[in-house]
Design a protein around this motif. Structure first.
Motif, PDB file in Angstrom:
ATOM      1  N   ALA A   7       1.057  -1.496   0.307  1.00  0.00           N
ATOM      2  CA  ALA A   7      -0.404  -0.041   0.067  1.00  0.00           C
ATOM      3  C   ALA A   7       0.690   1.043   0.231  1.00  0.00           C
ATOM      4  O   ALA A   7       0.481   2.453  -0.556  1.00  0.00           O
ATOM      5  CB  ALA A   7      -1.320  -0.122   1.210  1.00  0.00           C
ATOM      6  N   ALA A   8       2.124   1.439   0.494  1.00  0.00           N
ATOM      7  CA  ALA A   8       3.030   2.145   1.280  1.00  0.00           C
ATOM      8  C   ALA A   8       3.323   2.412  -1.003  1.00  0.00           C
ATOM      9  O   ALA A   8       4.183   3.372  -1.052  1.00  0.00           O
ATOM     10  CB  ALA A   8       4.650   1.764   1.591  1.00  0.00           C
ATOM     11  N   SER A  37       1.452   4.187  -3.238  1.00  0.00           N
ATOM     12  CA  SER A  37       1.242   5.806  -4.245  1.00  0.00           C
ATOM     13  C   SER A  37       2.758   6.170  -4.160  1.00  0.00           C
ATOM     14  O   SER A  37       2.138   7.928  -4.750  1.00  0.00           O
ATOM     15  CB  SER A  37       1.277   6.260  -2.616  1.00  0.00           C
ATOM     16  OG  SER A  37       0.423   6.091  -1.044  1.00  0.00           O
ATOM     17  N   ILE A  42      -6.651   1.508  -4.521  1.00  0.00           N
ATOM     18  CA  ILE A  42      -5.655   2.762  -4.190  1.00  0.00           C
ATOM     19  C   ILE A  42      -4.275   2.610  -5.734  1.00  0.00           C
ATOM     20  O   ILE A  42      -4.213   3.807  -6.098  1.00  0.00           O
ATOM     21  CB  ILE A  42      -4.933   2.559  -3.027  1.00  0.00           C
ATOM     22  CG1 ILE A  42      -5.374   3.417  -1.327  1.00  0.00           C
ATOM     23  CG2 ILE A  42      -3.585   3.461  -2.692  1.00  0.00           C
ATOM     24  CD1 ILE A  42      -5.240   2.459  -0.513  1.00  0.00           C
ATOM     25  N   ILE A  95      -4.468  -0.140   5.710  1.00  0.00           N
ATOM     26  CA  ILE A  95      -3.954  -0.167   4.425  1.00  0.00           C
ATOM     27  C   ILE A  95      -4.342   1.181   3.296  1.00  0.00           C
ATOM     28  O   ILE A  95      -3.258   1.883   3.392  1.00  0.00           O
ATOM     29  CB  ILE A  95      -4.667  -1.492   3.313  1.00  0.00           C
ATOM     30  CG1 ILE A  95      -4.525  -2.223   3.583  1.00  0.00           C
ATOM     31  CG2 ILE A  95      -4.734  -0.838   1.743  1.00  0.00           C
ATOM     32  CD1 ILE A  95      -3.476  -3.393   3.472  1.00  0.00           C
ATOM     33  N   LEU A  96      -4.992   2.333   4.366  1.00  0.00           N
ATOM     34  CA  LEU A  96      -5.220   3.086   3.246  1.00  0.00           C
ATOM     35  C   LEU A  96      -4.123   4.095   4.076  1.00  0.00           C
ATOM     36  O   LEU A  96      -3.677   5.440   3.562  1.00  0.00           O
ATOM     37  CB  LEU A  96      -7.081   3.500   3.832  1.00  0.00           C
ATOM     38  CG  LEU A  96      -7.152   4.911   3.992  1.00  0.00           C
ATOM     39  CD1 LEU A  96      -7.009   5.864   4.305  1.00  0.00           C
ATOM     40  CD2 LEU A  96      -7.067   5.111   1.633  1.00  0.00           C
ATOM     41  N   ALA A 138      -1.219   3.480   5.418  1.00  0.00           N
ATOM     42  CA  ALA A 138      -0.319   3.012   4.670  1.00  0.00           C
ATOM     43  C   ALA A 138       0.552   3.442   3.368  1.00  0.00           C
ATOM     44  O   ALA A 138       1.879   4.144   3.094  1.00  0.00           O
ATOM     45  CB  ALA A 138       0.433   1.648   4.433  1.00  0.00           C
ATOM     46  N   ALA A 139      -1.113   3.452   2.191  1.00  0.00           N
ATOM     47  CA  ALA A 139      -0.227   4.863   0.958  1.00  0.00           C
ATOM     48  C   ALA A 139      -0.172   6.447   1.819  1.00  0.00           C
ATOM     49  O   ALA A 139      -0.062   6.988   0.891  1.00  0.00           O
ATOM     50  CB  ALA A 139      -2.448   4.697   0.600  1.00  0.00           C
ATOM     51  N   ALA A 140      -0.787   6.426   1.750  1.00  0.00           N
ATOM     52  CA  ALA A 140      -0.510   8.034   2.963  1.00  0.00           C
ATOM     53  C   ALA A 140       0.347   7.744   3.710  1.00  0.00           C
ATOM     54  O   ALA A 140       0.789   9.267   3.398  1.00  0.00           O
ATOM     55  CB  ALA A 140      -1.940   8.696   4.030  1.00  0.00           C
ATOM     56  N   SER A 192       3.499   7.225   2.601  1.00  0.00           N
ATOM     57  CA  SER A 192       4.303   7.404   1.267  1.00  0.00           C
ATOM     58  C   SER A 192       4.382   9.402   1.375  1.00  0.00           C
ATOM     59  O   SER A 192       4.944   9.768   0.511  1.00  0.00           O
ATOM     60  CB  SER A 192       3.801   6.769   0.215  1.00  0.00           C
ATOM     61  OG  SER A 192       5.022   5.265   0.634  1.00  0.00           O
ATOM     62  N   ILE A 193       2.836   9.598   1.413  1.00  0.00           N
ATOM     63  CA  ILE A 193       2.673  10.999   0.441  1.00  0.00           C
ATOM     64  C   ILE A 193       2.569  11.939   1.771  1.00  0.00           C
ATOM     65  O   ILE A 193       2.045  13.350   1.092  1.00  0.00           O
ATOM     66  CB  ILE A 193       1.200  11.281   0.130  1.00  0.00           C
ATOM     67  CG1 ILE A 193       0.374  10.714   0.091  1.00  0.00           C
ATOM     68  CG2 ILE A 193       1.774   9.658  -1.498  1.00  0.00           C
ATOM     69  CD1 ILE A 193      -1.274  10.510  -0.596  1.00  0.00           C
TER      70      ILE A 193
END
Lengths: 341, 341
Positions: A65-66, A69, A101, B62-63, B65-67, B69-70
């Motif tokens: 997930a990381a 992005s 995502i 999961i959300l 982890a995506a966040a 990175s940014i």
């Protein structure tokens, strides 16, 4: 043919401190490496799961997930999700969220697990090793293909007309691959279910897997699945450099990990002769210059007719700079050669 | 005082199509919104968990982890992890991995869950509602504070001298907050364990929570915990705009969600009078202009002595542009005013 890279997040053992290398540092390196993979056109990244001090990753989906992005095109797979000791509803939820995502780039490779440390950790019994996998795979495939799930089994609570949210992009369906080590029964099950196959070829000679892969193809066809949609991947230890010294030096990283795992499994210490033999034309190690590796991938493509090759690249935790160079070479020099195959 | 934003990933119902808004579109909007929060100096983002068609998020981690990175500085929390129906080992693994990815920004808010759809989904019985939470919290706290865990309970398999990897940044310890709705027993348990507290104040008047928060402070002190380290957060419905029309229009988003949830819980339809009353000086809705919201946060800070306020901001799925403006106002106009409090 698709070209991928696999990793487990190996952590080198530091003899001076008596500790494994810092998992946080490694995770940041992996994220940089996945970004580079995406930039040089690698098609898929597969992250494995371990629950030990010598590996950084126990939650591949969090790492993926990381990575989602900071990447655009690369497919993001678990390699593998040890499904036997996982919760299928949670696995689907995590990967469908990852799929949303990443705009449809999530994949799950399911396997029974070569390492078994997750069983006592999550409270499962090794006595149920086979039955757990069988039931959980059945449930996961059902969640993946049907919105309203009604299911019952022996080792997991039943589901009664329930839907798992969010639904993945492609009509709710995630690509779920069956990853196998070489057990014919696993291959047969995958073929019957029409599941795409990942064969891990780690030791010995790839040609020894010829009959297994032919068996899959035959049984896939016998089960009435669409042969034009059949997908077969080979996953093997891989490392690239144009510098012979780096390739020779990589032997030490490789040996350190093989010996550490081997110690608990009764393997003899790994030798330079095995390494050099594995690197030979018919061996299972895809380690060498870009042209050597490309030639070898062409050889197994010719042997098996695969649709995807995944090079497993961080055995023994080689340093970040030589990993980056290995990834760059695979994308920039090997991919253009093998893509048309 | 720290200032945060909470969300559940609400999906508006589209009467024309008869469907909820696309979860994938919403997830991408949330990621943009978290990026903006980080840019305007919001201290923490808390993402909740639901397993229903009207919410986009069943896997907050999961959300997050995506966040990770940014974003650079914002803390990334689950708000809440329904611990009763989760696997504590998996929760720790997921959040410790998130912690390493985000350089120590991960937090877990644990709660018993106001929504209960996760129980049948994961195969748990509502008969064990309290015992499940109690046991799993005990195990999670043990995993968080001790490397070698030996534990046994009635509803989960025992652990015998096992370590959960990877370890989080701060000596393996993640901030684990106890999120409560108002049950004194939950508050007492949190105080005895010295856990930081999140109080959700959704309806009525904040002053009604005064004695509950005083009770926590007293019991925290009685248990011998370090008062200088005590942390209390309030989590309330929040929305900001300088345009009275937007604030009036937000009533419709808000009502749609309150009525949908209320339908299954026997609540009367939500009225404009409730909305306007809630927005009044002593009501629980932090909805209005930046100065109105800042004044209200100052009021509850004065009332309770909290260390963190979290504005829950996506009730009823307001459009992306007005969400972005609300976030910007909270960071740029409210934060400078309330930070010194």
């Amino acid at each position: 043919m698709e070209l991928g890279i696999g990793m487990f997040g190996d952590l080198a053992f530091d003899k001076e401190t008596g500790k494994y290398r810092d998992a946080g540092v490694k995770i940041h390196e992996i994220l940089e490496q996945v970004k580079l993979m995406d930039e040089v056109g690698i098609d898929v990244f597969a992250m494995g799961e371990h629950h030990r001090p010598d590996y950084a990753i126990s939650s591949p989906e969090i790492l993926l997930a990381a990575a989602a992005s900071i990447t655009k095109n690369i497919k993001l797979a678990s390699g593998v999700t040890v499904l036997s000791s996982s919760e299928p509803v949670k696995v689907y939820e995590d990967f469908s969220t990852l799929d949303l995502i990443s705009n449809g780039r999530a994949e799950i490779f399911v396997g029974r697990g070569s390492f078994i440390e997750s069983f006592p950790l999550y409270g499962y019994s090794l006595d149920d090793y086979e039955k757990l996998f069988e039931e959980k795979l059945e449930l996961l495939l059902k969640i993946n293909s049907e919105e309203n799930v009604t299911w019952s089994g022996q080792l997991r609570a039943p589901m009664n007309n329930q839907t798992v949210y969010p639904r993945a992009k492609n009509g709710g369906k995630l690509p779920i691959w069956r990853a196998v080590g070489g057990t014919p029964q696993s291959v047969l099950n995958a073929a019957k279910l029409g599941m795409p196959l990942v064969v891990a070829i780690i030791g010995g000679m790839p040609i020894q897997f010829k009959s297994l892969i032919e068996f899959y193809k035959q049984e896939y066809k016998n089960a009435g699945h669409d042969v034009s949609k059949m997908q077969i991947a080979v996953h093997s230890h891989t490392f690239l450099s144009n510098d012979p010294k780096v390739i020779d030096g990589y032997f030490h990283s490789y040996k350190s990990q093989m010996d550490r795992i081997g110690a608990s499994r009764g393997w003899a210490p790994y030798t330079k002769m095995q390494y050099d033999g594995g690197r030979g034309k018919e061996g299972a190690l895809f380690i060498g210059t870009p042209s050597e590796v490309a030639e070898k991938i062409a050889y197994i493509q010719d042997l098996f007719g695969i649709t995807r090759f995944i090079g497993h690249m961080d055995v023994g935790d080689p340093t970040h700079d030589i990993m980056m160079e290995s990834i760059r070479l695979l994308g920039e020099e090997v991919k253009p050669v093998i893509q048309p195959l």
